[in-house]
Design an enzyme around this catalytic site. Structure first.
Site, short mmCIF file in Angstrom:
data_model
loop_
_atom_site.label_atom_id
_atom_site.label_comp_id
_atom_site.label_asym_id
_atom_site.label_seq_id
_atom_site.Cartn_x
_atom_site.Cartn_y
_atom_site.Cartn_z
N SER A 237 25.22 -11.66 56.75
CA SER A 237 24.55 -11.21 57.96
C SER A 237 24.19 -12.41 58.84
O SER A 237 25.07 -13.21 59.17
CB SER A 237 23.33 -10.37 57.56
OG SER A 237 22.87 -9.58 58.63
N ASP A 455 30.34 -1.45 59.15
CA ASP A 455 29.08 -2.18 59.17
C ASP A 455 28.28 -1.83 60.42
O ASP A 455 28.75 -2.00 61.53
CB ASP A 455 29.35 -3.69 59.14
CG ASP A 455 28.11 -4.50 58.78
OD1 ASP A 455 27.04 -4.23 59.34
OD2 ASP A 455 28.23 -5.42 57.96
N HIS A 485 26.35 -2.39 55.22
CA HIS A 485 26.14 -3.75 55.74
C HIS A 485 26.58 -4.76 54.68
O HIS A 485 25.86 -5.00 53.71
CB HIS A 485 24.67 -3.93 56.09
CG HIS A 485 24.37 -5.21 56.82
ND1 HIS A 485 25.19 -5.73 57.78
CD2 HIS A 485 23.31 -6.06 56.71
CE1 HIS A 485 24.67 -6.85 58.25
NE2 HIS A 485 23.53 -7.08 57.61
#
Length: 517
Positions: A237, A455, A485
């Site tokens: 991320s 995602d 995610h």
């Protein structure tokens, strides 16, 4: 107000809430096949670390038993913790220092490669808290790597910033993050300004020294003190943006870098909001299709529910009200993981029947609110870091012009994410540093960039953008046609085996490899 965090830990949080309610080619890279002594301080592409004092580069980490914190219990005996000294101000490395909290588990098998450093995202996520719970996911990697993570500067145990008390946070739950009247707009921006003042008071001198660039420099000092000639890194991320910035600053020190759930490095503040609006709507569409609903009709039904809550918040079993903003936050959390979809179905059904308790519980999970009313500080640190990074400061008038486009992308999330572009860093005490981060890394070893088509928080288009900006021969893209995610450890043997082969053997897949769901 809470921005949708680019943090892998939220996927884990969603899963916890559910529980509780084409071939590659071989690379000749041998850089990390054996433990090696620390390289001399490298200048990377910036020259900044060439003159670091020996008091920093020569420090010995005092590894010891990890202690419990206010937010997490102590991990098992296999885990060790230590504190790394880094300069407060990297332009003055001989000046004052701050301490960074580190955690590690030493490699369990033979033929140790070195340290594998993890950042789980945010910005603002605690690696010290997250690393032990993530170790099972990377069980093959822990055989040959020391698993290492840390709380970046301004986060949790590393001079963590708390900008507002628990009582004050709860008192602002009624602030409308999608203001419809002049009075609501005034309250929204006043709340933002007050939050910034609270951060400035809490952080002091640190406020101007928690940027992604600062943290990337911390990473290279960490590499040297850990005794690694190359940086082996797993960024998830926001951790992908941090990894890209590190590669740009220190291309010659890049070992094996994995960037999973990739932040688009070409997007500015508005661009990131647009990307997330598209990503969350795409995830919502996939969720609705999985329940047999028409995505357009299902989206409109949820948008109507959210609109009703703007004027009439729902009662909950706790006595608190489910506001529009809390409902949106509650809807977002289970979209981070496919495992959370059944929970979202139940929460939406209850809300339609007049009970906001389940959506409120989801929102509390996102906001790290315990049953006792204590809130975590991830979003505090995230805001302090991202507002120092981001130079762009859209005004209210500029944002209002953007809202129709945001609402067209998503009738559910568009308003919230559109207004966030103006509110997040409104009247912030320090100026932002850049419009978009520099991640070009000519001369670096191949970096594996992993994108997931479903995602929500970091849409998969960002993976190709990152691979391209890293540079030809450096960025290597791997795509997974999945949901949630992040891709690694999410159920794809293809993804996991490709990543493991890269990290354990130096095997670089062909650029553009696709793993089907």
């Amino acid at each position: 107000m809470a921005r949708f965090v680019r943090c892998a830990a939220l996927g884990a949080a969603a899963a916890l809430l559910v529980a509780g309610c084409s071939s590659g080619s071989s690379s000749d890279d041998k850089s990390g096949d054996e433990t090696s002594a620390a390289a001399s301080p490298s200048s990377g592409s910036s020259g900044t670390t060439a003159a670091l004092p020996s008091s920093l580069t020569g420090q010995k980490l005092d590894w010891g038993r990890c202690k419990a914190t206010s937010d997490s219990p102590a991990p098992g005996n296999d885990w060790q913790c230590a504190t790394l000294k880094v300069p407060l101000d990297w332009s003055k490395p001989e000046g004052g220092t701050i301490g960074l909290a580190l955690i590690r588990e030493k490699a369990r098998g033979g033929k140790r490669i070195g340290s594998l450093v993890f950042n789980f995202g945010g910005p603002g996520g605690s690696g010290v808290s997250m690393m032990p719970s993530y170790a099972a996911t990377v069980s093959q990697l822990r055989e040959r790597y020391d698993l290492v993570s840390w709380d970046p500067r301004g986060v949790a145990a590393s001079e963590g910033v708390r900008c507002r008390s628990d009582k004050a946070i709860q008192a602002t739950e009624d602030v409308d993050a999608t203001p419809d009247t002049p009075a609501e707009e005034k309250a929204y921006f006043q709340d933002s300004a007050d939050f910034g003042k609270g951060c400035e008071k809490a952080a002091g001198k640190l406020m101007a020294h928690v940027s992604t660039t600062d943290t990337a420099r911390d990473m290279d000092l960490m590499r040297q003190v850990l005794g690694d000639a190359k940086m082996h890194y797993f960024g998830i991320s926001y951790g992908t943006e941090l990894g890209g910035v590190y590669a740009h600053l220190f291309p010659k020190n890049v070992g094996r870098l994995i960037l999973d759930a990739v932040v688009d490095p070409s997007a500015d503040t508005v661009g990131h909001a647009e990307n997330q609006t598209k990503g969350f709507q795409r995830a919502l569409d996939d969720y609705l299709q999985s329940t047999g609903q028409d995505p357009e009709q299902g989206t409109q039904k949820i948008a109507n529910l959210v609109k009703r809550l703007d004027a009439n918040p729902l009662p909950t079993s706790s006595g608190r009200k489910l506001t529009q903003t809390l409902a949106l936050t509650g809807i977002v959390l289970p979209l981070y993981s496919k495992a959370g979809w059944p929970t979202l179905t139940s929460a939406l059904k209850s809300a339609e029947q007049g009970d906001g308790s389940e959506l409120l519980a989801l929102a509390d999970g996102y906001n790290e609110r315990s049953a006792s009313g204590h809130y975590g500080t991830t979003t505090h640190s995230q805001r302090v870091i991202s507002c120092l990074d981001d130079k762009q400061r859209p005004t209210a008038e500029e944002t209002k012009k953007l809202l129709p486009a945001f609402e067209k992308i998503s009738p559910v999330f568009g308003d919230f994410l559109g207004w966030d572009t103006a509110g997040w860093c409104h009247d912030w005490p320090v100026a932002g540093q850049y419009d978009t981060p520099q991640v070009s890394a000519p001369g670096a070893a191949p970096i594996l960039v992993v994108g997931n088509t479903g995602d929500p928080a970091t849409p998969y288009e960002g993976a190709r953008k990152m691979a391209d900006e890293l540079g030809k021969g450096v960025g290597v893209e791997l795509t997974w046609k999945g949901e949630g995610h992040g891709a690694y450890g999410s159920g794809s043997d293809c993804v996991d085996s490709t990543v493991n082969a890269y990290l354990l053997n130096g095997t670089v897949p062909r650029d553009g490899k696709v793993c089907a769901q």
